[in-house]
Structures are given as structure tokens and as C-alpha cells.
Write an enzyme that holds these catalytic residues in place. Structure first.
Site, PDB file in Angstrom:
ATOM      1  N   ASP A 101       9.114 -10.364   6.530  1.00  0.00           N
ATOM      2  CA  ASP A 101       8.298 -11.556   6.796  1.00  0.00           C
ATOM      3  C   ASP A 101       8.957 -12.793   6.176  1.00  0.00           C
ATOM      4  OD1 ASP A 101       6.449  -9.851   7.916  1.00  0.00           O
ATOM      5  OD2 ASP A 101       5.238  -9.733   6.078  1.00  0.00           O
TER       6      ASP A 101
HETATM    7  N1  URA Z   1       5.767  -5.115   4.840  1.00  0.00           N
HETATM    8  C1  URA Z   1       5.217  -6.336   4.913  1.00  0.00           C
HETATM    9  O1  URA Z   1       4.008  -6.492   4.875  1.00  0.00           O
HETATM   10  N2  URA Z   1       6.066  -7.391   5.021  1.00  0.00           N
HETATM   11  C2  URA Z   1       7.406  -7.270   5.023  1.00  0.00           C
HETATM   12  O2  URA Z   1       8.115  -8.275   5.094  1.00  0.00           O
HETATM   13  C3  URA Z   1       7.946  -5.978   4.940  1.00  0.00           C
HETATM   14  C4  URA Z   1       7.107  -4.913   4.846  1.00  0.00           C
END
Ligand code: URA
Length: 235
Positions: A101
């Protein structure tokens, strides 16, 4: 890999130019003219362009420390692309093996080898990813065992039918934990903690399989052969 990709990887042609050459009948595979760009070719096939044998460049395998506020996309969108700080040739051929993310930091693997990415990302291959998670409120001391068991058994994410695959939780402090998972659903870690009543305030990936993050934020390096091979095919 697809024939158009092979032609791109062995020449300086863009994808559009490679496709045009294929359509014009300028590309041969094992002595036969092939006009479909989606034809699959393998390393042991002889591919020619206007009669000249093509040799595909080696695959590339890169480790990068993703800063917060960057996106795992090849182009800038609302946030800048992670690829902006990757000063290598033909960046557009590369993709990320398991996106993070925008606000997540840490280990990102970048490659042009789709089969390798498959081995990292497909849950049946059981490639473990470890995240350091900071929570908004502490886990009560008498709730640790319960939480460890719930993640080991699998939790139900909002909007999903199936439980998550077994995950390993290690509590470092009441608000800081390590979570190891073998799948990569959308926002998986944040949603797993939401499913057990916790909110993630910071998320950092520090390990994928045997590959550990060891460069500073924003920096990158090529993987060693051993690291590349450590992503083994299990299933
Ligand atoms: N899980 C999440 O919630 N975000 C990420 O970036 C990676 C794994």
C-alpha cells in the site's frame, strides 16, 4: 514467455514495434514464421528477427526499500511511482512481486520474470512474508495467546467467504508485532487486524521467504543468485 516479450527482451524495440515486426512476418520460431504475438516461447526455442537469431537478456531481480508515500505502479498517479528511484534501463519491463500500500514501507521485490513472481505470490507456494506491524492500542497480556491462536486458525476478512491461511503472530511489545502470512489479499494485514478488533497505524515488510531487507529507505540492489534461487517451487 510471450513472443512479443521475447522480442522486446532481446532487442531495443518497443512492444508496439515488436508486435508490428511479428505481424509483418519478420519473426521466426524454430524456422517457422509466427505472426501471433501471444505465442509462447521458451529459452530453448530459436527465435529470429529478419533472419538474425535473438538472445534474450537475463532476467533481473531487484530488492528495494519502499518509502512511505510511493506507489507500486509503473507510472505516477496521485503519489509518485516507486520506480522513479530505480535508475536501470528498460524500467517499463519490470514489475513488483507483491505490491504494498502507499503508506506501507519496506521490502519490495522487482523483476521481469513472471514465473518467479508467481512463485512468490501464489498462496499454494507458501512463500512467507513477514510484516512488522504497529497497532493503535496495545494487545492485553492475557489476550496474546488467543490472538496467536486466532491468526493460526485463520480469520474471516470482511467481504471474504474463506478464512485466511494460517499465519504466525509474534508479539514484540503490546503495540508492536511481527505477522507472517503466505498470501497477499488486498490490504490483507490491515484487514486481519481489523477482523480481531485492532487498527494498524504503521506497516513495514521486512522479509519475503529467505530474502531480508538490508538497504536504507529508498535504496535498492540486485539480488544474489542464492537469493533468487531461494524462492523455490513448492507446489
Ligand atoms: N497488507 C496490507 O494491509 N498492506 C500492505 O501494504 C501489505 C499487506
Amino acid at each position: 514467455m510471450r513472443l512479443d516479450k521475447f522480442v522486446c527482451k532481446s532487442t531495443q524495440l518497443t512492444k508496439a514495434d515488436a508486435v508490428q515486426c511479428i505481424h509483418l512476418g519478420e519473426v521466426g520460431v524454430n524456422g517457422e514464421v509466427i505472426t501471433s504475438e501471444s505465442t509462447q516461447v521458451h529459452e530453448n526455442n530459436t527465435v529470429t528477427l529478419r533472419g538474425v537469431k535473438l538472445i534474450a537478456r537475463d532476467f533481473r531481480y531487484i530488492l528495494m526499500h519502499k518509502p512511505a508515500g510511493t506507489i507500486c505502479s509503473n507510472i505516477d498517479e496521485v503519489y509518485p511511482s516507486l520506480f522513479n528511484s530505480l535508475d536501470v534501463e528498460n524500467v517499463s519491463e519490470l514489475h513488483i512481486a507483491g505490491r504494498l500500500d502507499v503508506d506501507t514501507t519496506g521490502l519490495v521485490l522487482i523483476t521481469d520474470d513472471g514465473r518467479w513472481t508467481f512463485d512468490i505470490t501464489v498462496p499454494s507456494k507458501q512463500c512467507a512474508k513477514t510484516y512488522r506491524v504497529t497497532l493503535s492500542r496495545g494487545i492485553a497480556a492475557d489476550g496474546v495467546d488467543d490472538l496467536v491462536s486466532r491468526f493460526a486458525a485463520g480469520v474471516k476478512l470482511q467481504g471474504e467467504q474463506q478464512l485466511t491461511l494460517p499465519a504466525t503472530l509474534q508479539v514484540i511489545t503490546p503495540t508492536e508485532v511481527l505477522l507472517t502470512i503466505t498470501e497477499g489479499k488486498f490490504h490483507q494485514v490491515k484487514r486481519m487486524f481489523a477482523a480481531v478488533g485492532h487498527r494498524v497505524v504503521a506497516l513495514h515488510r521486512e522479509r519475503i521467504g529467505d530474502i531480508c531487507l538490508d538497504v536504507d529507505v529508498g535504496q535498492w540492489r540486485y539480488l544474489t543468485d542464492e537469493e533468487v534461487k531461494s524462492v523455490v517451487r513448492h507446489g
